[in-house]
Design an enzyme around this catalytic site. Structure first.
Site, PDB file in Angstrom:
ATOM      1  N   PRO A   2     101.537 -13.727 -49.754  1.00  0.00           N
ATOM      2  CG  PRO A   2     102.728 -11.871 -49.060  1.00  0.00           C
ATOM      3  CD  PRO A   2     101.388 -12.303 -49.566  1.00  0.00           C
ATOM      4  CD  GLU A   3     100.023 -18.465 -45.045  1.00  0.00           C
ATOM      5  OE1 GLU A   3     100.370 -19.026 -43.990  1.00  0.00           O
ATOM      6  OE2 GLU A   3      99.168 -18.927 -45.805  1.00  0.00           O
ATOM      7  CE  LYS A  59     100.874 -13.795 -42.003  1.00  0.00           C
ATOM      8  NZ  LYS A  59      99.395 -13.787 -42.010  1.00  0.00           N
ATOM      9  NE  ARG A 261      91.221 -15.679 -44.596  1.00  0.00           N
ATOM     10  CZ  ARG A 261      92.529 -15.414 -44.497  1.00  0.00           C
ATOM     11  NH1 ARG A 261      93.020 -14.987 -43.374  1.00  0.00           N
ATOM     12  NH2 ARG A 261      93.323 -15.534 -45.543  1.00  0.00           N
TER      13      ARG A 261
END
Ligand SMILES: [Zn+2]
Length: 273
Positions: A2-3, A59, A261
DNA sequence: CGTGACACCTGGCAGC
DNA sequence: TGCTGCCAGGTGTCAC
């Protein structure tokens, strides 16, 4: 998984499913999921509390309890499932909340990265204290970002992933925000203009809002929390689209590494300045 | 202080 | 079919 948009989706669902439930007992099968306090205290203190609300900050999921707060971060793979009756745990179920009603809430996490923090009533939620602006905060301005950026030498991508600047942006949405604003992810953040920061703030709000409307993004995992399948992946312009055509100019989308990333960009639309 | 490398974990998948 | 190495929506820590 999740973001911010995926967490927001889970929070709205949890709100309809677990508010007013009384936590009768908690089973913990992987101690490291509990960040604070120690496992025994966590279990003792949470039992018999009532869930009064479920909200979000960055988050993080925040369960408001009758006598404190449970703060939960899903990290990469955390998921919640709520069942009307007893369901056997599987290999990756690490925490089970048994409610007085007979319902159960299971926390499932393949990689065991997720964390839970329990705070007593009236104590500050310490883990949230360093978070930056919510994306729709009226105080989030280009001037504020310009000020934060001037002492930094990192890339704009690393800056937007820093949760103490804006809370809630992760790897998928930062790739999309930088595509929309035509900024190269590796561009040093202290070289951006006020105009570019304005564009970033607008793009962040609109992309995250659109993603929430779609129930978030589902990639790799078949279903996300509570069996929700988000649909925003259909609207992604660059993320996970290596070698596909740019929706603006038709060039091949590239994949590089920025801020450790995977980073997707259009090399024509997003040139480094 | 700010920064980058790495740790924390497991599973899926591409490439032999 | 196996095996190997790489990759994954995140963040805390640790040595410059
Ligand atoms: Zn393009």
């Amino acid at each position: 998984m999740p973001e911010l948009p995926e967490v927001e989706t889970v929070v709205s669902l949890l709100k309809t499913l677990v508010v007013h439930e009384v936590i009768e007992s908690v089973e913990i099968y992987w101690n490291n999921i509990i960040g604070e306090p120690n496992v025994t205290t966590f279990r003792n203190n949470i039992e018999q509390q009532v869930i009064t609300d479920v909200t979000r900050r960055g988050k993080y999921i925040i369960f408001a309890l009758s006598n404190g707060h449970l703060v939960s971060h899903l990290r990469m793979e955390g998921k919640y499932y709520v069942y009307d009756e007893k369901v056997e745990k599987d290999k990756h179920t690490h925490v089970i909340f048994n409610f007085k009603s007979g319902k159960e809430m299971h926390y499932h996490d393949t990689r065991k990265f997720g964390k839970m923090y329990l705070y007593p009533k009236n104590e500050p939620l310490a883990i949230l204290s360093k978070l930056g602006y919510e994306p729709w905060d009226q105080d989030l301005s280009a001037d504020a970002l310009l000020d934060l950026a001037k002492r930094r030498s990192i890339s704009i991508k690393a800056f937007l992933l820093d949760q103490s600047v804006i809370a809630g942006i992760g790897n998928i949405y930062v790739n999309e925000i930088l595509f929309t604003t035509k900024i190269h992810p590796a561009q040093p953040v202290n070289t951006l203009s006020k105009k570019q920061f304005d564009a970033i703030i607008k793009a962040t709000a609109s992309i995250l809002s659109a993603a929430i409307e779609s129930g978030g993004t589902t990639i790799r995992s078949y279903t996300s929390s509570l069996g929700v399948t988000g649909l925003f992946q259909q609207q992604l312009n660059v993320h996970n689209r290596q070698n596909e055509a740019c929706n603006v100019c038709g060039s091949d989308i590239e994949k590089i590494v920025v801020a450790q990333r995977g980073t997707y960009l259009c090399p024509i639309c997003q040139s480094i300045q």
